[in-house]
Motif scaffolding. Structure first.
Motif, PDB file in Angstrom:
ATOM      1  N   MET A   1      -1.911 -15.894 -26.528  1.00 32.23           N
ATOM      2  CA  MET A   1      -1.507 -17.681 -26.503  1.00 32.23           C
ATOM      3  C   MET A   1       0.063 -17.974 -27.689  1.00 32.23           C
ATOM      4  O   MET A   1       1.075 -18.643 -26.833  1.00 32.23           O
ATOM      5  CB  MET A   1      -2.363 -17.991 -27.095  1.00 32.23           C
ATOM      6  CG  MET A   1      -3.824 -18.679 -26.706  1.00 32.23           C
ATOM      7  SD  MET A   1      -3.659 -19.757 -24.901  1.00 32.23           S
ATOM      8  CE  MET A   1      -3.688 -21.358 -25.517  1.00 32.23           C
TER       9      MET A   1
ATOM     10  N   MET B   1      -0.739 -28.882 -24.576  1.00 33.19           N
ATOM     11  CA  MET B   1      -2.169 -28.298 -24.728  1.00 33.19           C
ATOM     12  C   MET B   1      -2.058 -27.061 -25.124  1.00 33.19           C
ATOM     13  O   MET B   1      -2.940 -26.563 -25.628  1.00 33.19           O
ATOM     14  CB  MET B   1      -2.204 -28.331 -22.808  1.00 33.19           C
ATOM     15  CG  MET B   1      -2.556 -29.432 -22.392  1.00 33.19           C
ATOM     16  SD  MET B   1      -2.656 -28.995 -20.436  1.00 33.19           S
ATOM     17  CE  MET B   1      -3.934 -28.195 -20.655  1.00 33.19           C
ATOM     18  N   LEU B   2      -0.727 -26.344 -25.218  1.00 36.48           N
ATOM     19  CA  LEU B   2      -0.916 -24.456 -25.500  1.00 36.48           C
ATOM     20  C   LEU B   2      -0.867 -24.575 -26.981  1.00 36.48           C
ATOM     21  O   LEU B   2      -1.850 -23.565 -27.400  1.00 36.48           O
ATOM     22  CB  LEU B   2       0.687 -23.841 -24.722  1.00 36.48           C
ATOM     23  CG  LEU B   2       0.422 -23.424 -23.455  1.00 36.48           C
ATOM     24  CD1 LEU B   2       1.735 -23.124 -22.980  1.00 36.48           C
ATOM     25  CD2 LEU B   2      -0.864 -22.640 -23.049  1.00 36.48           C
ATOM     26  N   ASP B   3      -0.483 -26.191 -27.797  1.00 37.81           N
ATOM     27  CA  ASP B   3      -0.539 -25.834 -28.753  1.00 37.81           C
ATOM     28  C   ASP B   3      -1.972 -25.639 -29.572  1.00 37.81           C
ATOM     29  O   ASP B   3      -1.537 -25.623 -30.605  1.00 37.81           O
ATOM     30  CB  ASP B   3       0.971 -26.677 -29.236  1.00 37.81           C
ATOM     31  CG  ASP B   3       2.227 -26.426 -29.182  1.00 37.81           C
ATOM     32  OD1 ASP B   3       2.518 -25.408 -29.541  1.00 37.81           O
ATOM     33  OD2 ASP B   3       3.152 -27.582 -29.373  1.00 37.81           O
ATOM     34  N   THR B   4      -2.524 -27.033 -28.648  1.00 36.56           N
ATOM     35  CA  THR B   4      -3.894 -27.328 -28.784  1.00 36.56           C
ATOM     36  C   THR B   4      -4.169 -26.663 -29.090  1.00 36.56           C
ATOM     37  O   THR B   4      -5.607 -25.801 -29.957  1.00 36.56           O
ATOM     38  CB  THR B   4      -4.082 -28.506 -28.222  1.00 36.56           C
ATOM     39  OG1 THR B   4      -3.291 -29.758 -28.517  1.00 36.56           O
ATOM     40  CG2 THR B   4      -5.775 -29.039 -28.442  1.00 36.56           C
ATOM     41  N   ALA B   5      -4.517 -25.586 -28.085  1.00 31.91           N
ATOM     42  CA  ALA B   5      -5.270 -24.524 -28.069  1.00 31.91           C
ATOM     43  C   ALA B   5      -5.113 -22.823 -28.190  1.00 31.91           C
ATOM     44  O   ALA B   5      -6.241 -21.969 -29.297  1.00 31.91           O
ATOM     45  CB  ALA B   5      -5.238 -23.690 -26.143  1.00 31.91           C
ATOM     46  N   TYR B   6      -3.656 -22.582 -28.698  1.00 32.31           N
ATOM     47  CA  TYR B   6      -3.236 -21.377 -30.343  1.00 32.31           C
ATOM     48  C   TYR B   6      -4.342 -22.622 -31.449  1.00 32.31           C
ATOM     49  O   TYR B   6      -4.512 -21.333 -32.035  1.00 32.31           O
ATOM     50  CB  TYR B   6      -1.530 -22.061 -30.467  1.00 32.31           C
ATOM     51  CG  TYR B   6      -1.691 -20.863 -31.151  1.00 32.31           C
ATOM     52  CD1 TYR B   6      -1.631 -19.723 -30.839  1.00 32.31           C
ATOM     53  CD2 TYR B   6      -1.057 -21.177 -32.578  1.00 32.31           C
ATOM     54  CE1 TYR B   6      -1.649 -18.475 -31.816  1.00 32.31           C
ATOM     55  CE2 TYR B   6      -0.648 -20.532 -33.707  1.00 32.31           C
ATOM     56  CZ  TYR B   6      -0.680 -18.387 -33.457  1.00 32.31           C
ATOM     57  OH  TYR B   6      -0.294 -17.792 -34.140  1.00 32.31           O
ATOM     58  N   ASN B   7      -4.427 -23.389 -31.445  1.00 36.64           N
ATOM     59  CA  ASN B   7      -4.497 -23.998 -33.383  1.00 36.64           C
ATOM     60  C   ASN B   7      -5.853 -24.215 -33.059  1.00 36.64           C
ATOM     61  O   ASN B   7      -6.297 -23.407 -34.052  1.00 36.64           O
ATOM     62  CB  ASN B   7      -3.939 -25.418 -32.802  1.00 36.64           C
ATOM     63  CG  ASN B   7      -2.516 -25.647 -33.391  1.00 36.64           C
ATOM     64  OD1 ASN B   7      -2.241 -25.111 -33.550  1.00 36.64           O
ATOM     65  ND2 ASN B   7      -2.153 -26.717 -34.015  1.00 36.64           N
ATOM     66  N   GLU B   8      -6.745 -24.599 -31.832  1.00 33.59           N
ATOM     67  CA  GLU B   8      -8.027 -24.787 -31.890  1.00 33.59           C
ATOM     68  C   GLU B   8      -8.472 -22.586 -31.709  1.00 33.59           C
ATOM     69  O   GLU B   8      -9.442 -22.409 -32.459  1.00 33.59           O
ATOM     70  CB  GLU B   8      -8.974 -24.897 -30.626  1.00 33.59           C
ATOM     71  CG  GLU B   8      -8.626 -26.375 -30.506  1.00 33.59           C
ATOM     72  CD  GLU B   8      -9.271 -27.397 -29.716  1.00 33.59           C
ATOM     73  OE1 GLU B   8      -9.723 -26.169 -28.590  1.00 33.59           O
ATOM     74  OE2 GLU B   8      -9.316 -28.692 -29.868  1.00 33.59           O
ATOM     75  N   ILE B   9      -7.724 -21.844 -30.659  1.00 29.14           N
ATOM     76  CA  ILE B   9      -8.333 -20.270 -31.072  1.00 29.14           C
ATOM     77  C   ILE B   9      -8.136 -20.074 -32.953  1.00 29.14           C
ATOM     78  O   ILE B   9      -8.825 -19.436 -33.226  1.00 29.14           O
ATOM     79  CB  ILE B   9      -7.833 -19.707 -29.988  1.00 29.14           C
ATOM     80  CG1 ILE B   9      -8.064 -19.859 -29.435  1.00 29.14           C
ATOM     81  CG2 ILE B   9      -7.268 -18.550 -30.265  1.00 29.14           C
ATOM     82  CD1 ILE B   9      -7.369 -18.946 -27.725  1.00 29.14           C
TER      83      ILE B   9
END
Length: 655
Positions: A469, A498-506
């Motif tokens: 990510m 979306m990438l920032d959100t996914a990265y933070n959730e991961i």
């Protein structure tokens, strides 16, 4: 001349003495009564004048009717006749009512001074109509005799012999022709002449046979119920069943004998009596013998079968040839059959003793006692009391010994079962402790496995997926937005977001799977760190309240509670559409004064102000996981969910 005078004087004296011998003097009545055992005369045939007091009986034949009926062949040959006795009653007994008690095997009518005063049985010239009156070896029936004011009186007895098969030779029971005792009567009769016609068939013997038979019937009834209950409780021991049946038949036997002894008087009834008497008695003995065979595990060989054949023959003999059965002596037959049955009991007990069977000595002692008392009962005695005592002790010896044996065996079996139950309980407790230990070890291993797996998954998310990510975000950031048109810029911004959100959730997920704070500082600090992260990245705000006295808990409890919190918080984030949520973790202590059984616990409450989503019938995997984890901690939970008013969870865990 002098010689002639002397001869006349001597002759008169002799005749005077002879005349006195023909008169039975009664000066007083002792407490045991007075037996009319001399002075009797008899004559065959039937004439009403024989009852009159002035009848001349000087030519009649002298007789002693107190002998056994078999010793009086002239009585049997005559069939019907009369006895007479002259009584000289002292003036002290003037106007007294005396009870006339008889021991007899004849049908009789009694006349005092020519007047009829009572009868025992039914006298008739027709032999088929004769009803002999029967009593065993005690003076049983009662007729009342009024002395009046006459000193000299005549007692005449009209008799008839009933041709029956019941007369028997036996030293156990005498069968007299006619024995008469005089006793003082009960004062309730006063001096009324009406007492003459009161035929009260009372037992006045020195030994109360009827009461004793009722007592034995009650004793064997209790024993039958007791042993049948033993069998119902412990069906493997069939000896209790057979002995219980034997006691039941003895109860019927003694009850029947007591009733018959109280109400049976006629010789014709005795044949019916014996047809029931012997089957009951022999059946009881066979059941007892079978119980001994079963208890000692001895095979029923030829001797047992031979005894059964003898008993069956004895029972069926009256129906085959009654004369053969009874003339050969009913009493001796009964003693013989009882003896061979109880001798076989002794034989089986001795065999069991040689095989070292426990308790065989009890039956041997009972058999010896039976033999001794039976022999003692067969000896001649002046009265029936010793014979009855010895007979009854002998009769009870073996049943009582069998009862003691079976009761002892039942007690030992019960004790053995209790010991085995204690052993089983001990083994069960040890097994339970072993299972609990194994369960604890499995839970510890599972917890350790879950911890390792969570660490692995968290590491994979952080190192692999997180790096990927990061590379994607770096690549997207390298795009020159100045060269993009407006539509492409919108796509670019949306993709980057979306990438920032996914990265933070991961990152958040990899950290929350098993944060470092959980291992280092425990549940409370891990929850605080988790809530801080959520409040920084989400629009929903969580309020966390943790009991300051909570302290560290066991690894399993902390791990399961943390997993429960993650699952429920994830549900709130995904489904509730709430703006606020509250988490409260508190420690509960038992009130003072409670017993040591009372324990403390933990209360976890999680609530939100969302739309309400929880359905008790939901098959959601997350809720199932929550239930499973609560059950693994032996906890309980409650919930409340209302539309647009949020959801409320309460979880209680014992510690």
């Amino acid at each position: 001349m002098k010689k002639l005078l002397a001869l006349i004087v001597l002759t008169s004296i002799h005749l005077s003495i002879l005349a006195q011998n023909e008169v039975f003097r009664i000066d007083s009545i002792p407490s045991e009564g007075i037996l009319l055992d001399k002075g009797w005369k008899w004559h065959a045939g039937d004439n009403p004048d024989f009852a009159k007091p002035d009848f001349d009986d000087s030519k009649w034949e002298r007789i002693d009717p107190n002998k056994d009926i078999d010793e009086l062949p002239q009585i049997k040959k005559a069939k019907i006749g009369w006895f007479r006795i002259h009584l000289n009653i002292d003036t002290s007994l003037k106007n007294t009512i005396l009870s006339l008690q008889t021991h007899q095997a004849l049908a009789t009518e009694f006349y005092q001074n020519g007047g009829f005063i009572g009868n025992m049985g039914w006298v008739s010239k027709n032999p088929k109509e004769v009803q002999g009156f029967f009593s065993f070896d005690y003076y049983k029936p009662v007729i009342h005799l009024y002395t009046g004011d006459k000193k000299k009186q005549v007692l005449a007895v009209r008799f008839a012999f009933q041709k029956t098969l019941i007369y028997q030779k036996s030293n156990i029971h005498k069968c007299l022709g006619l024995g008469i005792k005089l006793n003082r009567s009960d004062p309730k009769y006063g001096t009324k002449r009406d007492a003459f016609h009161n035929n009260n068939y009372e037992q006045r013997g020195s030994f109360d046979v009827t009461s004793l038979d009722f007592f034995k019937a009650g004793l064997f009834f209790i024993l039958s119920i007791l042993h049948l209950c033993f069998y119902i409780s412990y069906r493997s021991q069939k000896a209790n069943l057979f002995f219980g049946l034997g006691c039941l038949f003895l109860f019927l036997f003694f009850f029947y004998q007591a009733v018959a002894n109280k109400y049976l008087y006629y010789l014709s009834d005795l044949e019916v009596f014996f047809s029931i008497y012997f089957p009951l008695r022999y059946s009881a003995y066979i059941f007892q013998l079978t119980a001994i065979y079963l208890f000692f595990s001895v095979r029923k060989r030829l001797i047992f079968k031979l005894i059964i054949c003898i008993v069956l023959f004895s029972i069926l003999a009256p129906y085959i040839n009654l004369k053969f059965h009874i003339v050969t002596n009913v009493q001796i037959s009964m003693i013989f059959i009882s003896a061979i049955i109880f001798l076989d009991v002794a034989r089986v007990s001795i065999i069991a003793y040689t095989r070292e069977k426990d308790g065989a000595w009890i039956i041997i002692i009972g058999s010896v006692a039976y033999t001794i008392f039976t022999i003692a009962a067969s000896l001649p005695y002046e009265n029936a009391t010793p014979r009855h005592i010895f007979t009854n002790i002998g009769t009870l010896s073996i049943p009582i010994s069998i009862t003691l044996l079976l009761a002892r065996e039942f007690a030992q079996t019960s004790k053995s079962l209790k010991n085995k139950l204690v052993e089983v309980q001990q083994l069960s407790l040890e097994k339970q402790e072993s299972l609990l230990k194994q369960n604890a070890e499995l839970q510890a291993a599972l917890l350790q496995g879950q911890t390792i797996e969570r660490k692995r998954v968290a590491a994979d998310l952080h190192d692999s997926l997180g790096s990927t990510m990061s590379s994607l975000i770096y690549t997207v950031n390298a795009i020159d937005t100045n060269k993009l048109d407006e539509q492409e810029k919108n796509v670019y911004r949306h993709l980057k977001q979306m990438l920032d959100t996914a990265y933070n959730e991961i990152r958040l997920l990899s950290h929350n799977l098993l944060p470092e704070e959980f291992e280092k500082q425990g549940l409370a600090e891990a929850l605080r760190y988790f809530i801080r992260k959520i409040n920084q990245t989400k629009t929903i705000q969580f309020e966390l309240s943790i009991d300051p006295h909570l302290g560290r808990l066991s690894p399993k409890i902390e791990f399961e509670l943390y997993s429960i919190c993650l699952e429920l918080i994830n549900n709130i984030l995904k489904h509730s559409k709430a703006t606020e949520a509250k988490i409260n973790l508190s420690k509960v202590t038992p009130p003072l004064g409670r017993s040591a059984v009372a324990v403390g616990g933990l209360n976890l409450t999680i609530s939100d102000n969302g739309r309400g989503f929880f359905d008790n019938e939901s098959d959601g995997k997350g809720i199932k996981n929550v239930k499973a984890r609560i059950e693994s901690l032996n906890g309980t939970w409650q919930h409340d969910s209302k539309p647009n008013q949020g959801t409320y969870f309460t979880i209680s865990i014992p510690v």
